[in-house]
Design a protein around this motif. Structure first.
Motif, PDB file in Angstrom:
ATOM      1  N   THR A  69       0.817  -1.218   0.000  1.00  0.00           N
ATOM      2  CA  THR A  69       0.000   0.000   0.000  1.00  0.00           C
ATOM      3  C   THR A  69       0.848   1.265   0.000  1.00  0.00           C
ATOM      4  O   THR A  69       0.342   2.332  -0.341  1.00  0.00           O
ATOM      5  CB  THR A  69      -0.979   0.026   1.194  1.00  0.00           C
ATOM      6  OG1 THR A  69      -0.249  -0.113   2.411  1.00  0.00           O
ATOM      7  CG2 THR A  69      -2.019  -1.054   1.091  1.00  0.00           C
ATOM      8  N   LYS A  70       2.111   1.144   0.338  1.00  0.00           N
ATOM      9  CA  LYS A  70       2.997   2.306   0.249  1.00  0.00           C
ATOM     10  C   LYS A  70       3.131   2.776  -1.196  1.00  0.00           C
ATOM     11  O   LYS A  70       3.392   3.941  -1.452  1.00  0.00           O
ATOM     12  CB  LYS A  70       4.388   1.970   0.798  1.00  0.00           C
ATOM     13  CG  LYS A  70       4.448   1.845   2.293  1.00  0.00           C
ATOM     14  CD  LYS A  70       5.863   1.510   2.738  1.00  0.00           C
ATOM     15  CE  LYS A  70       5.936   1.309   4.238  1.00  0.00           C
ATOM     16  NZ  LYS A  70       7.287   0.924   4.678  1.00  0.00           N
ATOM     17  N   ILE A  89       0.753   2.840  -3.472  1.00  0.00           N
ATOM     18  CA  ILE A  89      -0.485   3.396  -4.029  1.00  0.00           C
ATOM     19  C   ILE A  89      -0.357   4.875  -4.393  1.00  0.00           C
ATOM     20  O   ILE A  89      -0.747   5.262  -5.492  1.00  0.00           O
ATOM     21  CB  ILE A  89      -1.676   3.129  -3.079  1.00  0.00           C
ATOM     22  CG1 ILE A  89      -2.016   1.638  -3.101  1.00  0.00           C
ATOM     23  CG2 ILE A  89      -2.893   3.955  -3.475  1.00  0.00           C
ATOM     24  CD1 ILE A  89      -3.085   1.217  -2.122  1.00  0.00           C
ATOM     25  N   PRO A  90       0.196   5.745  -3.547  1.00  0.00           N
ATOM     26  CA  PRO A  90       0.324   7.155  -3.958  1.00  0.00           C
ATOM     27  C   PRO A  90       1.193   7.321  -5.202  1.00  0.00           C
ATOM     28  O   PRO A  90       0.879   8.144  -6.066  1.00  0.00           O
ATOM     29  CB  PRO A  90       0.967   7.833  -2.739  1.00  0.00           C
ATOM     30  CG  PRO A  90       0.617   6.954  -1.582  1.00  0.00           C
ATOM     31  CD  PRO A  90       0.586   5.558  -2.141  1.00  0.00           C
ATOM     32  N   GLN A 108      -0.889   6.278  -8.159  1.00  0.00           N
ATOM     33  CA  GLN A 108      -1.871   7.314  -8.466  1.00  0.00           C
ATOM     34  C   GLN A 108      -1.226   8.490  -9.196  1.00  0.00           C
ATOM     35  O   GLN A 108      -1.799   9.034 -10.138  1.00  0.00           O
ATOM     36  CB  GLN A 108      -2.546   7.800  -7.181  1.00  0.00           C
ATOM     37  CG  GLN A 108      -3.496   6.793  -6.581  1.00  0.00           C
ATOM     38  CD  GLN A 108      -4.028   7.220  -5.220  1.00  0.00           C
ATOM     39  OE1 GLN A 108      -3.346   7.921  -4.477  1.00  0.00           O
ATOM     40  NE2 GLN A 108      -5.237   6.794  -4.900  1.00  0.00           N
ATOM     41  N   GLN A 109      -0.027   8.853  -8.785  1.00  0.00           N
ATOM     42  CA  GLN A 109       0.675   9.957  -9.437  1.00  0.00           C
ATOM     43  C   GLN A 109       1.010   9.596 -10.884  1.00  0.00           C
ATOM     44  O   GLN A 109       0.814  10.404 -11.789  1.00  0.00           O
ATOM     45  CB  GLN A 109       1.959  10.305  -8.673  1.00  0.00           C
ATOM     46  CG  GLN A 109       2.740  11.444  -9.304  1.00  0.00           C
ATOM     47  CD  GLN A 109       4.020  11.743  -8.555  1.00  0.00           C
ATOM     48  OE1 GLN A 109       4.272  11.202  -7.494  1.00  0.00           O
ATOM     49  NE2 GLN A 109       4.831  12.625  -9.103  1.00  0.00           N
ATOM     50  N   SER A 160      -2.091   9.670 -12.987  1.00  0.00           N
ATOM     51  CA  SER A 160      -2.468  11.060 -13.249  1.00  0.00           C
ATOM     52  C   SER A 160      -1.601  11.660 -14.356  1.00  0.00           C
ATOM     53  O   SER A 160      -2.105  12.339 -15.254  1.00  0.00           O
ATOM     54  CB  SER A 160      -2.333  11.869 -11.968  1.00  0.00           C
ATOM     55  OG  SER A 160      -2.636  13.211 -12.201  1.00  0.00           O
TER      56      SER A 160
END
Length: 97
Positions: free
Chosen positions: A41-42, A44-45, A48-49, A52
């Protein structure tokens, strides 16, 4: 107390000890799974970036392709007009000769 009762209590305690060992083993596995999930889960950001950024690039590419398509459509019309003019001029030259 009699020996059979003590033996039964001892057997029950040994069973409970065995069950407790299994629970500890399963708990260790669960802890490893949780640690793995935390590690995953680390990301995930970062994912997402990246998504994007890719979406922004796709949008920019789509805009560019739309402009190119419009330009090609205009060029097609211009080439059609020029081709007709050329044919008309060739016909006029043949009539003059």
């Amino acid at each position: 107390m009699s020996d059979p009762i003590l033996q039964q209590i001892l057997t029950e305690l040994q069973g409970m000890k065995s069950d407790l060992s299994e629970v500890k083993s399963e708990l260790g596995t669960m802890k490893a799974d949780i640690d793995s999930i935390k590690e995953d889960t680390k990301l995930i950001p970062l994912i997402q970036q990246v998504v994007s950024e890719v979406n922004a690039e796709v949008s920019a590419t789509r805009d560019t392709l739309e402009r190119i398509d419009k330009t090609l459509t205009l060029h097609d019309a211009t080439l059609d007009i020029l081709a007709r003019r050329s044919i008309d001029q060739e016909a006029a030259l043949k009539r003059i000769k």
